[in-house]
Design a protein around this motif. Structure first.
Motif, PDB file in Angstrom:
ATOM      1  N   PRO A 201       0.934  -1.182  -0.036  1.00  0.00           N
ATOM      2  CA  PRO A 201       0.083   0.156  -0.131  1.00  0.00           C
ATOM      3  C   PRO A 201       0.889   1.238  -0.119  1.00  0.00           C
ATOM      4  O   PRO A 201       0.415   2.395  -0.454  1.00  0.00           O
TER       5      PRO A 201
ATOM      6  N   SER B 289       1.271   1.436  -3.739  1.00  0.00           N
ATOM      7  CA  SER B 289       0.375   1.601  -4.591  1.00  0.00           C
ATOM      8  C   SER B 289      -0.591   3.039  -4.312  1.00  0.00           C
ATOM      9  O   SER B 289      -1.136   3.477  -5.409  1.00  0.00           O
ATOM     10  N   ARG B 290      -0.668   3.576  -3.171  1.00  0.00           N
ATOM     11  CA  ARG B 290      -1.075   4.988  -3.124  1.00  0.00           C
ATOM     12  C   ARG B 290      -0.442   6.219  -3.735  1.00  0.00           C
ATOM     13  O   ARG B 290      -1.329   6.826  -4.192  1.00  0.00           O
TER      14      ARG B 290
ATOM     15  N   ALA C 120      -5.405  -1.074 -12.127  1.00  0.00           N
ATOM     16  CA  ALA C 120      -6.411  -2.113 -11.688  1.00  0.00           C
ATOM     17  C   ALA C 120      -6.797  -3.159 -12.580  1.00  0.00           C
ATOM     18  O   ALA C 120      -7.258  -4.460 -12.256  1.00  0.00           O
TER      19      ALA C 120
ATOM     20  N   VAL D 115      -4.823  -8.728  -6.515  1.00  0.00           N
ATOM     21  CA  VAL D 115      -4.953  -8.383  -5.040  1.00  0.00           C
ATOM     22  C   VAL D 115      -4.682  -9.877  -4.323  1.00  0.00           C
ATOM     23  O   VAL D 115      -5.840 -10.669  -4.411  1.00  0.00           O
TER      24      VAL D 115
ATOM     25  N   ASP E 246      -8.846  -7.760   0.180  1.00  0.00           N
ATOM     26  CA  ASP E 246      -9.442  -6.165   0.039  1.00  0.00           C
ATOM     27  C   ASP E 246      -9.657  -5.799   1.695  1.00  0.00           C
ATOM     28  O   ASP E 246      -9.696  -4.546   1.714  1.00  0.00           O
TER      29      ASP E 246
ATOM     30  N   GLY F 170      -6.499  -4.218   2.481  1.00  0.00           N
ATOM     31  CA  GLY F 170      -6.275  -2.738   1.605  1.00  0.00           C
ATOM     32  C   GLY F 170      -7.156  -1.980   2.106  1.00  0.00           C
ATOM     33  O   GLY F 170      -6.640  -0.604   2.126  1.00  0.00           O
TER      34      GLY F 170
ATOM     35  N   PRO G 272      -4.658  -0.732  -1.859  1.00  0.00           N
ATOM     36  CA  PRO G 272      -4.265  -2.129  -2.154  1.00  0.00           C
ATOM     37  C   PRO G 272      -2.884  -2.726  -2.123  1.00  0.00           C
ATOM     38  O   PRO G 272      -2.214  -1.927  -2.413  1.00  0.00           O
ATOM     39  N   TYR G 273      -2.830  -3.982  -1.957  1.00  0.00           N
ATOM     40  CA  TYR G 273      -1.672  -4.468  -2.141  1.00  0.00           C
ATOM     41  C   TYR G 273      -1.775  -5.427  -3.466  1.00  0.00           C
ATOM     42  O   TYR G 273      -2.800  -6.259  -3.662  1.00  0.00           O
ATOM     43  N   TRP G 274      -0.780  -4.969  -4.328  1.00  0.00           N
ATOM     44  CA  TRP G 274      -0.933  -5.497  -5.694  1.00  0.00           C
ATOM     45  C   TRP G 274       0.212  -6.455  -5.789  1.00  0.00           C
ATOM     46  O   TRP G 274       1.529  -6.177  -5.425  1.00  0.00           O
TER      47      TRP G 274
END
Length: 404
Positions: free
Chosen positions: A50, A53-54, A66, A71, A93, A96, A102-104
């Motif tokens: 995160p 990703s943020r 996305a 995820v 989710d 996240g 999110p963690y991707w």
């Protein structure tokens, strides 16, 4: 002559492209120099927690990423000895939502393609492929950069030069010629396999971390679940520079078979036909950062071992902090226009060095923990099970909850 708020970024990898977008968002004109004629895959999969990703979402990349990212439901720590799960760190989710991003997991090529498309769509960024940075000198405008675009030698003036050109950085070589990455004694074998080629019992919805004597294996889905990414870490004295030297599949198969790894792990390793090898080098803890109107970023500043899954994350964080520091003094809405560029870059270095050093140490410590053997490895396994996944995951909050 360049505009007063022009910044030149050397390197168009993950860090360089993110930096270009972050600087452009602060009102700078950016020239991004990349020696490659076109951007191609370097590596396979990567993890974006995160904290990273943020930053990408704030730069407008949510829609592009996305569609390509996954995820994962959890990180499951596996025993190479028994083939069984030791502990499950829940992601998905819910994790996240707690972190606010999110963690991707994503294919590196997919992330780079999304960044490149965003860069090419931005009117303030000039991405120049086939242009190799050569040298720089301070001048009345800040810094003068010499570069070669194919056969033509060019010169540009800019407010600042940012070296985001990787672990073997040319910019760092000019700025800090004695600061060199050190070989870790480890190499990473990287490969991918079609998910449909794996038996059903090997299907993945998250990340698997297999721990074994003197080696470990990380496995997770990428490319919308179509591919499975594998990274096997072993001790070796092979130390060639670069990311993608070919490796003989029989070599890595023999290593894990001889070490007595569980059949489920060997099944995964045996499924990969084409392996690439990457000798793991790292910069000293804390990195090297800036001098005058020039600064380093990502692996050029602080290349680290990949055992905290934060190499890309730290480069993305660097980009956000660098843009914030320069934007406050020289951007379109500067709040402290009297601050010299060199001072702004020093603020960036001061904001990043301690955190990066802590992540570098964590990555190195993780590698040692993953590779334990004998009774101490059994004690490790029992300690992990006693702590449980929730508490183990909470130990990462200081990384995941970061904001620029």
């Amino acid at each position: 002559m360049s505009a007063p708020r022009t910044i030149i970024v050397a390197g168009a990898g993950i860090g360089g492209l993110t930096t270009s977008l972050a600087l452009a968002a602060k009102g700078f004109r950016v020239i991004n120099l990349e020696k490659a004629e076109r951007l191609e895959e370097a590596g396979a999969g990567l993890q974006l927690s995160p904290n990273a990703s943020r930053v990408l979402i704030d730069l407008g990349l949510a829609g592009r990423l996305a569609q390509r990212a996954i995820v994962p439901d959890a990180v499951t720590v596996m025993s190479a000895r028994t083939g069984r799960a030791l502990v499950r760190l829940p992601l998905g989710d819910a994790a996240g939502a707690r972190a606010g991003a999110p963690y991707w997991v994503i294919h590196r090529a997919d992330l780079q393609a999304a960044l490149e498309a965003q860069v090419n769509a931005h009117p303030s960024i000039d991405l120049r492929l086939g242009c190799r940075f050569e040298d720089f000198a301070n001048d009345v405008h800040g810094v003068s950069i010499g570069h070669r675009c194919r056969a033509e030698r060019r010169q540009d003036s800019a407010l600042a030069l940012i070296g985001a050109d990787g672990i073997w950085s040319t910019v760092r070589g000019k700025l800090f010629p004695t600061a060199q990455p050190r070989f870790s004694g480890l190499i990473a074998w990287r490969g991918t396999v079609e998910a449909k080629a794996l038996p059903q019992r090997a299907a993945l919805a998250g990340v698997q971390l297999w721990m074994g004597p003197d080696a470990h294996l990380v496995v997770y889905p990428i490319s919308g679940g179509r591919l499975v990414n594998l990274v096997a870490i072993v001790a070796d004295d092979w130390r060639r520079e670069g990311w993608s030297a070919p490796g003989d599949a029989r070599d890595i198969q023999r290593r894990f078979a001889a070490a007595g790894w569980a059949s489920a792990a060997r099944l995964l390793i045996d499924s990969v036909e084409n392996w690439k090898r990457w000798a793991l080098f790292a910069m000293p803890d804390g990195g090297v950062w800036t001098a005058g109107s020039t600064a380093l970023l990502g692996d050029a500043a602080h290349g680290m071992l990949p055992f905290a899954a934060q190499g890309a994350g730290m480069a993305i964080e660097d980009a956000a902090v660098l843009a914030k520091c320069l934007g406050e003094s020289h951007g379109a809405d500067a709040s402290n226009a009297a601050l010299p560029v060199a001072a702004s870059l020093q603020r960036y270095a001061q904001a990043r060095s301690a955190r990066v050093a802590r992540v570098q140490r964590l990555a190195r410590q993780n590698g040692g923990i993953y590779h334990l053997k004998g009774p101490i490895a059994l004690a490790r396994d029992l300690a992990m099970q006693a702590l449980g996944g929730e508490r183990l995951l909470a130990r990462q909050n200081w990384i995941y909850d970061w904001r620029a």
